[in-house]
Design a protein around this motif. Structure first.
Motif, short mmCIF file in Angstrom:
data_model
loop_
_atom_site.label_atom_id
_atom_site.label_comp_id
_atom_site.label_asym_id
_atom_site.label_seq_id
_atom_site.Cartn_x
_atom_site.Cartn_y
_atom_site.Cartn_z
N GLY A 142 128.46 26.91 -71.55
CA GLY A 142 129.78 26.33 -71.36
C GLY A 142 129.99 25.81 -69.95
O GLY A 142 130.64 24.77 -69.75
N VAL A 143 129.46 26.53 -68.96
CA VAL A 143 129.54 26.07 -67.57
C VAL A 143 128.87 24.71 -67.44
O VAL A 143 129.41 23.77 -66.83
CB VAL A 143 128.91 27.09 -66.62
N LEU A 144 127.66 24.59 -67.99
CA LEU A 144 126.94 23.32 -67.93
C LEU A 144 127.68 22.22 -68.69
O LEU A 144 127.76 21.07 -68.23
CB LEU A 144 125.53 23.48 -68.50
N ASP A 145 128.22 22.56 -69.84
CA ASP A 145 128.92 21.55 -70.65
C ASP A 145 130.12 20.99 -69.90
O ASP A 145 130.34 19.77 -69.88
CB ASP A 145 129.35 22.17 -71.98
N ARG A 146 130.88 21.85 -69.28
CA ARG A 146 132.04 21.38 -68.50
C ARG A 146 131.60 20.57 -67.31
O ARG A 146 132.23 19.56 -66.96
CB ARG A 146 132.89 22.58 -68.07
N ARG A 147 130.53 21.00 -66.68
CA ARG A 147 130.02 20.27 -65.51
C ARG A 147 129.61 18.84 -65.89
O ARG A 147 129.78 17.90 -65.12
CB ARG A 147 128.82 21.03 -64.94
N LEU A 148 129.06 18.70 -67.07
CA LEU A 148 128.52 17.41 -67.52
C LEU A 148 129.55 16.53 -68.20
O LEU A 148 129.23 15.44 -68.67
CB LEU A 148 127.33 17.65 -68.46
N ALA A 149 130.79 16.95 -68.22
CA ALA A 149 131.84 16.18 -68.91
C ALA A 149 132.08 14.83 -68.26
O ALA A 149 132.44 13.86 -68.95
CB ALA A 149 133.14 16.98 -68.95
N ASP A 150 131.90 14.72 -66.94
CA ASP A 150 132.23 13.47 -66.26
C ASP A 150 131.10 12.96 -65.39
O ASP A 150 131.32 12.22 -64.43
CB ASP A 150 133.49 13.66 -65.41
#
Length: 235
Positions: A142-150
């Motif tokens: 989840g940390v990576l997913d949020r980081r990669l959102a933008d």
């Protein structure tokens, strides 16, 4: 020429990914960690923690004696600085890459490694341990997913050693009890890196070095890998 002491594990793949992307000449020296090669005296001279990967660079920047390194994160940073590639030169961009490189080394790798151990290799199923590490894996995804959102890559718009450090730990996501469909930004990033020629060339080294890759680990290999103490580590 770089001598790479390697076995096809997530930490081993990190280094071949860089070497293939950068086009650096290298020779692989297999370190069969299930057979105990990591305890051989010659290997311990360059990797005192008896873990691979390790490298010996026979042509370091500035010349002089060969440079040997262990620890995959240190190796990635060394190679990035040697080549001037996959790490920004400006202070802010460099800081972004380094913090995510250290995040992988201190969090993603160790936690997912424990996931692998308790779900795949432990001699008995320990429900608390399995739940603990599968859940922590999900949190880190989840940390990576949020980081990669933008952003396209972990540290920004450009592919870097932070991506090389993280990607191999996501490859066995199914064995980790994870579903990439729940993390769409991570899934997009994962597919982009998987499609890179450098990634494909790096992963092709795995079955070349270990023809038994993917097979069930023997009980003897488990004893070698998971039964180490200061007293019984082979020297």
């Amino acid at each position: 020429m770089i001598d790479l002491h390697y076995w096809p594990t997530p930490n081993g793949h990190k280094v071949t990914m860089f070497l293939e992307e950068a086009g650096l000449p290298y020779r692989i020296h297999p370190v069969n960690i299930g057979a105990g090669d990591q305890f051989k005296p010659d290997f311990l001279q360059i990797a005192p923690n008896n873990r691979m990967p390790a490298i010996v660079d026979h042509e370091p920047a500035g010349g002089g004696a060969p440079v040997s390194l262990f620890e995959s994160g240190a190796i990635l940073l060394y190679l990035a600085e040697k080549t001037g590639r996959f790490i920004p030169a400006d202070i802010r961009g460099r800081a972004e890459v380094l913090q995510w490189l250290f995040w992988q080394m201190g969090g993603l790798g160790p936690m997912l490694g424990q996931n692998h151990h308790f779900t795949q290799y432990a001699p008995e199923k320990v429900p608390y341990a399995i739940d603990r590490y599968v859940n922590e894996t999900n949190r880190l995804y989840g940390v990576l997913d949020r980081r990669l959102a933008d952003r396209a890559f972990v540290a920004g718009p450009d592919y870097s050693i932070a991506d090389m450090a993280c990607y191999p730990w996501i490859v066995p996501y199914e064995k980790q009890g994870q579903n990439l469909d729940e993390h769409p930004n991570l899934k997009r990033w994962f597919a982009a890196i998987q499609a890179r020629p450098g990634t494909q060339a790096a992963y092709a080294k795995g079955p070349e070095v270990n023809p038994n890759l993917g097979q069930t680990m023997s009980e003897e290999a488990k004893k070698v890998m998971f039964g180490q103490t200061a007293a019984n580590t082979k020297r």
